[in-house]
Write an enzyme that holds these catalytic residues in place. Sequence first.
Site, PDB file in Angstrom:
ATOM      1  N   ASP A   1      -6.613   2.878  11.869  1.00  0.00           N
ATOM      2  CA  ASP A   1      -7.846   2.312  11.996  1.00  0.00           C
ATOM      3  C   ASP A   1      -8.832   2.255  13.045  1.00  0.00           C
ATOM      4  OD1 ASP A   1      -7.879   0.544   9.028  1.00  0.00           O
ATOM      5  OD2 ASP A   1      -5.757   0.790   9.891  1.00  0.00           O
TER       6      ASP A   1
ATOM      7  N   GLN B   1       0.723  -1.130   0.055  1.00  0.00           N
ATOM      8  CA  GLN B   1      -0.159   0.133  -0.010  1.00  0.00           C
ATOM      9  C   GLN B   1       0.733   1.328  -0.058  1.00  0.00           C
ATOM     10  OE1 GLN B   1      -0.471  -2.680   2.060  1.00  0.00           O
ATOM     11  NE2 GLN B   1      -2.584  -2.801   2.656  1.00  0.00           N
TER      12      GLN B   1
ATOM     13  N   ASN C   1      -2.962   0.460  13.787  1.00  0.00           N
ATOM     14  CA  ASN C   1      -2.827   0.674  12.333  1.00  0.00           C
ATOM     15  C   ASN C   1      -1.899  -0.264  11.782  1.00  0.00           C
ATOM     16  OD1 ASN C   1      -3.149   2.885  10.068  1.00  0.00           O
ATOM     17  ND2 ASN C   1      -0.832   3.140  10.452  1.00  0.00           N
ATOM     18  N   LYS C   2      -1.737  -0.187  10.478  1.00  0.00           N
ATOM     19  CA  LYS C   2      -1.191  -1.114   9.719  1.00  0.00           C
ATOM     20  C   LYS C   2       0.042  -1.567  10.244  1.00  0.00           C
ATOM     21  CE  LYS C   2      -1.884  -2.461   6.524  1.00  0.00           C
ATOM     22  NZ  LYS C   2      -2.701  -3.640   6.311  1.00  0.00           N
TER      23      LYS C   2
END
Length: 304
Positions: free
Chosen positions: A200, A155, A210-211
């Site tokens: 998120d 991403q 988060n990621k």
Amino acid sequence: MHYNSFNGVIRDIQSIKIQGATAVARATLEAYVRFGSNLKIKKSQNWKHEMKVAMAYLLQHSRPTEPLTRNGLLFVWKRINQQPSVFILKKSAQEFIKLLAQTQSRISLLGRAIIKSGDRIFTHCHSSTTEQLLIETHRKKKFHVYTSETRPLFQGRITAKALRTKGIPVTMIVDSAGPFLISPASGRDLMMNSVVIGADAIMPDGSVLNKIGSFGLTLSASVNHVPVYIVASLLKCVGQIPVKIEKRPAKEVWAGAPAGLEILNFAFDKVPANQITYLVTEFGLIEPRQVRQYAKKYYPWILQ
Ligand code: RUB
């Protein structure tokens, strides 16, 4: 039954064709509206019942670390529960989607303060909220962005492309180089001025999900006194229902892995509150310890 009308959007969300908390929430709400509008049920109580089951279906089949999607559905459900009609369904979904866009604009405006001209900024994955803040700030101040690849699904490339399209200088590194680059050991010309990432989920104690890889980055930043900014709307706060960290298919990591090899593919990790300098929100810069108070004040329905 007709829930297979959700298959397309669920597939796109699960495969990350639609990615990032905001895009996932928006696509889910749009699918919910389409479903409700096409239901051929006359009695409003029966329609409402179908909508409740459809909401549960969407939540069950969507990604498990997305409170924004849950909050969006809750926002709409509360309204159609009181006034069951397609009109209210459409109106409330549009209201929430508009709220999402407004919060992102506020964040881009209020968040400019975290960036100075000449900064080297580290980011990770692709957050549309962070992307918008960087693009809008770049109109006023010049800085350089360093981004990770964000394996296994890359991403980071979405971020790199979007920023390059706007003429922002971007350097990409492999994920494992992130904590080193942030530290002074990478050299005076490379050490980062800040880590700026999305989220998120925002937990009541001010920590965020988060990621995967975010924690290693913020750990390095906090050890090396580099500020960490989490760019996210408080609409991502977690209410009563706990969130789970999503584990994704092993084949994303190694499609031809030898038999018997166990692969753990976490999608997200947790950034502890004490590693966050500020959350950049629609209400300005807030400290992690203020999250509960702000959520209670502005979005009490999330916490109920
Ligand atoms: C995306 C990710 C993003 C947040 C915030 O992970 O971790 O930082 O979702 O995004 P994935 P936004 O690619 O697995 O969805 O700011 O767009 O809500």
